[in-house]
Design a protein around this motif. Sequence first.
Motif, PDB file in Angstrom:
ATOM      1  N   HIS A   1      39.418  44.333  25.993  1.00  0.00           N
ATOM      2  CA  HIS A   1      39.216  42.898  25.800  1.00  0.00           C
ATOM      3  C   HIS A   1      39.630  42.487  24.389  1.00  0.00           C
ATOM      4  O   HIS A   1      40.290  41.457  24.187  1.00  0.00           O
ATOM      5  N   GLU A   2      39.255  43.287  23.398  1.00  0.00           N
ATOM      6  CA  GLU A   2      39.656  42.996  22.023  1.00  0.00           C
ATOM      7  C   GLU A   2      41.175  43.053  21.887  1.00  0.00           C
ATOM      8  O   GLU A   2      41.778  42.236  21.179  1.00  0.00           O
ATOM      9  N   LEU A   3      41.813  43.981  22.570  1.00  0.00           N
ATOM     10  CA  LEU A   3      43.265  44.116  22.513  1.00  0.00           C
ATOM     11  C   LEU A   3      43.962  42.855  22.987  1.00  0.00           C
ATOM     12  O   LEU A   3      44.944  42.407  22.377  1.00  0.00           O
ATOM     13  N   GLN A   4      43.455  42.229  24.048  1.00  0.00           N
ATOM     14  CA  GLN A   4      44.159  41.075  24.620  1.00  0.00           C
ATOM     15  C   GLN A   4      43.665  39.731  24.109  1.00  0.00           C
ATOM     16  O   GLN A   4      44.225  38.682  24.445  1.00  0.00           O
ATOM     17  N   ASP A   5      42.639  39.723  23.279  1.00  0.00           N
ATOM     18  CA  ASP A   5      42.011  38.470  22.848  1.00  0.00           C
ATOM     19  C   ASP A   5      42.849  37.792  21.760  1.00  0.00           C
ATOM     20  O   ASP A   5      42.805  38.175  20.595  1.00  0.00           O
ATOM     21  N   GLU A   6      43.604  36.761  22.137  1.00  0.00           N
ATOM     22  CA  GLU A   6      44.463  36.053  21.192  1.00  0.00           C
ATOM     23  C   GLU A   6      43.666  35.234  20.183  1.00  0.00           C
ATOM     24  O   GLU A   6      44.204  34.771  19.179  1.00  0.00           O
ATOM     25  N   THR A   7      42.362  35.031  20.443  1.00  0.00           N
ATOM     26  CA  THR A   7      41.538  34.272  19.504  1.00  0.00           C
ATOM     27  C   THR A   7      40.935  35.152  18.415  1.00  0.00           C
ATOM     28  O   THR A   7      40.275  34.655  17.504  1.00  0.00           O
ATOM     29  N   ALA A   8      41.148  36.455  18.523  1.00  0.00           N
ATOM     30  CA  ALA A   8      40.586  37.372  17.530  1.00  0.00           C
ATOM     31  C   ALA A   8      41.171  37.045  16.152  1.00  0.00           C
ATOM     32  O   ALA A   8      42.376  36.813  16.024  1.00  0.00           O
ATOM     33  N   PRO A   9      40.326  37.028  15.106  1.00  0.00           N
ATOM     34  CA  PRO A   9      40.805  36.630  13.781  1.00  0.00           C
ATOM     35  C   PRO A   9      41.631  37.696  13.066  1.00  0.00           C
ATOM     36  O   PRO A   9      42.306  37.390  12.093  1.00  0.00           O
ATOM     37  N   ASN A  10      41.607  38.935  13.564  1.00  0.00           N
ATOM     38  CA  ASN A  10      42.225  40.034  12.831  1.00  0.00           C
ATOM     39  C   ASN A  10      43.145  40.827  13.754  1.00  0.00           C
ATOM     40  O   ASN A  10      42.693  41.436  14.725  1.00  0.00           O
ATOM     41  N   VAL A  11      44.435  40.806  13.442  1.00  0.00           N
ATOM     42  CA  VAL A  11      45.402  41.552  14.260  1.00  0.00           C
ATOM     43  C   VAL A  11      45.126  43.054  14.184  1.00  0.00           C
ATOM     44  O   VAL A  11      45.286  43.793  15.167  1.00  0.00           O
ATOM     45  N   GLN A  12      44.680  43.531  13.010  1.00  0.00           N
ATOM     46  CA  GLN A  12      44.453  44.958  12.832  1.00  0.00           C
ATOM     47  C   GLN A  12      43.373  45.489  13.767  1.00  0.00           C
ATOM     48  O   GLN A  12      43.481  46.604  14.284  1.00  0.00           O
ATOM     49  N   THR A  13      42.311  44.688  14.003  1.00  0.00           N
ATOM     50  CA  THR A  13      41.268  45.164  14.916  1.00  0.00           C
ATOM     51  C   THR A  13      41.809  45.247  16.335  1.00  0.00           C
ATOM     52  O   THR A  13      41.427  46.147  17.091  1.00  0.00           O
ATOM     53  N   ARG A  14      42.704  44.337  16.697  1.00  0.00           N
ATOM     54  CA  ARG A  14      43.267  44.367  18.053  1.00  0.00           C
ATOM     55  C   ARG A  14      44.149  45.602  18.249  1.00  0.00           C
ATOM     56  O   ARG A  14      44.032  46.307  19.259  1.00  0.00           O
ATOM     57  N   SER A  15      45.021  45.862  17.293  1.00  0.00           N
ATOM     58  CA  SER A  15      45.899  47.031  17.442  1.00  0.00           C
ATOM     59  C   SER A  15      45.095  48.323  17.369  1.00  0.00           C
ATOM     60  O   SER A  15      45.385  49.284  18.098  1.00  0.00           O
ATOM     61  N   LEU A  16      44.067  48.354  16.505  1.00  0.00           N
ATOM     62  CA  LEU A  16      43.217  49.545  16.450  1.00  0.00           C
ATOM     63  C   LEU A  16      42.461  49.735  17.751  1.00  0.00           C
ATOM     64  O   LEU A  16      42.275  50.875  18.212  1.00  0.00           O
ATOM     65  N   ALA A  17      42.024  48.631  18.366  1.00  0.00           N
ATOM     66  CA  ALA A  17      41.348  48.732  19.666  1.00  0.00           C
ATOM     67  C   ALA A  17      42.278  49.383  20.693  1.00  0.00           C
ATOM     68  O   ALA A  17      41.866  50.245  21.477  1.00  0.00           O
TER      69      ALA A  17
END
Length: 918
Positions: free
Chosen positions: A64-80
Amino acid sequence: LTVSCSPADERQKPHALTTMDAAALRQALANAQNPDATTRNSAEEQLKQSFSNDAANHLFLLSHELQDETAPNVQTRSLAGLTLKNFMTSKDHAQAVKLANDWMALNPEVRNKIKTNACQALSSLQRDVQLASAQVISKIATIELPKTGPDGRSQWEELMPLLLASVVQPEASPQGLAKKQASLHTIGYICEEIATLETDCLASKSNEILTAVVAGMRNEEQDLAVKLAATKALSNALEFANKNFEVDAERNYIMQVICEACTCSSDDIKEHAYQCLCRIAELYYDKLIPYIQKLLELTIMAITTQQDNVARQAIAFWSAVCDAEFEMLNSDEEGDCKKFIMGATPYLLPDLLKTMKCQEDGQDEDSYNKSTEAAACLAAIASTICDEVLPHVVPWVQQNISSPDWHCKEAAVMAFGCIMDGPSPEELKQYVGGIMDTLIAYLVDPEDLVKNSSAWAIMRITEFAPEAIGLHMAPLCEKLMQVMPQSEPQTANHLVWAIHHAANFIRASHDSHILPRNQLSPILGKLVECLVTQADRSDATEANLRANAYEALNVVVSTADEEAIRTFVAPTLLPMFGERLNATFAMPCLNADDLNLRNEWQSFFCGALQTCINLMPPEHLVAVDPASGMTTADKFMHLFLQVFSSQNTTAAQEALLAVGSVCHVLPQAAFDRYMPTFSGMLVALISTSGEPGLCMLALTTTSDVARTLEGEMIKYSDAIVEVILNVLARPDVDAQIAQVHDYIKPSAYSCIGDIAMAIGAGMEKYLQYWLAALQQGCETAKRLKEELAGKDGYDEDKRNYLNALCEGIFDGYVGVVQGLKAAGITQPGATDAFLQPVAVQGGCLMLVEVISSDEDKTESVLRTAVGLVGDLAETYGDKIKPMLTAKPCQDLVLQAKASGMEPDTAEIGHWAATRLGI
């Protein structure tokens, strides 16, 4: 946000523990990238605990974090995404299988939600997120695509159509373009992963995959990022293009698109287009005829005009062609070789040689550029066309080797070294003498690269054309010893290897165990002193200098003649290495580095002692020191037993080899005195099946001991036999034959035979257990043979293991029969104990039948099997004659007698035929 669990998941979930929610996971991922170690470690522990508490929910939250475009931090998405990927794969094969099983054990609904999220993330405008999602999808696909459901469809049947649609019919939006690019990356990753598996799960989609990928490479595609992704994907998808390459029109179109990409404005695209050509040379060499002229023009243009990364790949294409032709020319496929390299050489080599002058400033052996790629390609060409390379290279070397420009000088030196492997020593001899003095002079050149390359070239000459040096080997070694102390570790390492090869050439020139006086005899002591000094250098850990110095030392010592053994090896070397080994036990070990250093030294000293002991006459090892009352062998056995107690695998292996040398040199009674202690050590070492190399060597040493002790082995055999049977009974032993090629069970079966032969009548109490174990081995071999014979069942690792297993089992049976035969001398009828179904019909003759029609068995297996058949005929005669004259036995014997077999095989074949009366 959490994901619902199935009833099965709920049963496994510890309700007393709280689960992490989306906000907490996001914060933990952010903290996991914090530069503060305390914060970072705490976050990593939180993430581990979350997975441990509820794996399904944790993996879903990551997706979910990976696909969440509203996430404020790209690094957390790629790390997820990367974290999610790591829960599905491992470099360790056993762990990778476990993770795949854990994934498939999740609720299908949970898996589908995770997959949906990963696919949605492909549309992200953030490149790091795209690539992370592509990796997640490829890992899931690697697990699910090869698995089929009850309906025969793949577990993720809809994936490839979805990805292909995103490429062929993308949405007209920035997200659509992003998804097109990411889908191409994903297709490439999937093809790369699936190609390593034994599955045809992509076969039905290969045409659509190629269509989509090639479409992304066309000139009409304006987006260079998409074009690059497509080119990378094609490099991996070519593995599945065999049907397309059989169709002229389709193959022509693919080659046209790749060639167009080789002239694209983007260097990255050109680089990967040439990588595609390399793959085609590897996979579809026989289809290159219509294109080879165009490819020669393209590659020469790239080599001479393009940036380094593009030029390297253009050169690599010809290296790949060399590899393909070399394999054909050195196999029974020689007629399939199109000799492209021979035809291209006059046009390609001049530009390769010029490219070798394009060294970087500060270049060393770890550098990777077009000059190093050109050198590697030249070496491959020399290996392929052999003597034909000389007229194209030697004049250029002679013209440039004395140049005042170090670039020209070094390139000439490197080129000469590159052509050593391929041409015959006789052809090289006329050139080596004139260039060797120059190479030696360049060992002190002001330019480091010239010095190092000269040392490397000398090493290559001594390895591949030592005959060209002839009687000048000792003067050469003396000159190398003079230069070595001032040389950098890398250069010194090459010179050490040169001495190694020179000594090996002297050693191989004589058949005797102890050499007569030879070229190295006058300088043997100096060579040993030089090599010990090099190993003692403070920088000897660089370039593996210390290890290679001791390898060379062992070969040099093995060339010792009787005088050198008497005056130098025995009185000087043996005591010196014994003292050095003894000193290691007092080395302080305050940390892991200290421990590794001690273990390393112990390995080197044990190896050197083994070499020295091999040369000793028995009387030297049994000589008693008046001061201590101990024999020379006593002292060394005491030291080796101490090494075993250090519990270091590498040192223990070297110590075992050294003990084997003591066992080989000493007479029976002299070695028996060590067995009360050493037998227990053997039992412990055989038990180390988790260290296959050490366990296998312990079994081999046990065989050596049994052959030395003969009947006295019975005093120590109970515990040894028990541990061998335990090893054979364990299904985990030799379970990873694809990763580990130190096979334990074949050695264990062979060891049974050696013990049986040694103890003769004493085997009665073990016989039923041995026969049962051997029969189990026969059943395993039969099963492996059936698997190999199945459709698409060939597996090289399995094939190699089957050969080793059969040879070990036959060795075991031969030992048992020979032991019973020896027992029959004093106990009439002892041999009849073998005449039971578990040993004959259901044992050894079943295995004979298995291999009699096996066209891929090694000659060693054939020889051992025929030896057993002959032993059975000689020992039992008419008692089992109908079985021995059956077709499988007769076929094996006739195969051994056939023309073209090695003399040993033919001899044993004729002997067995006489015993069978055929």
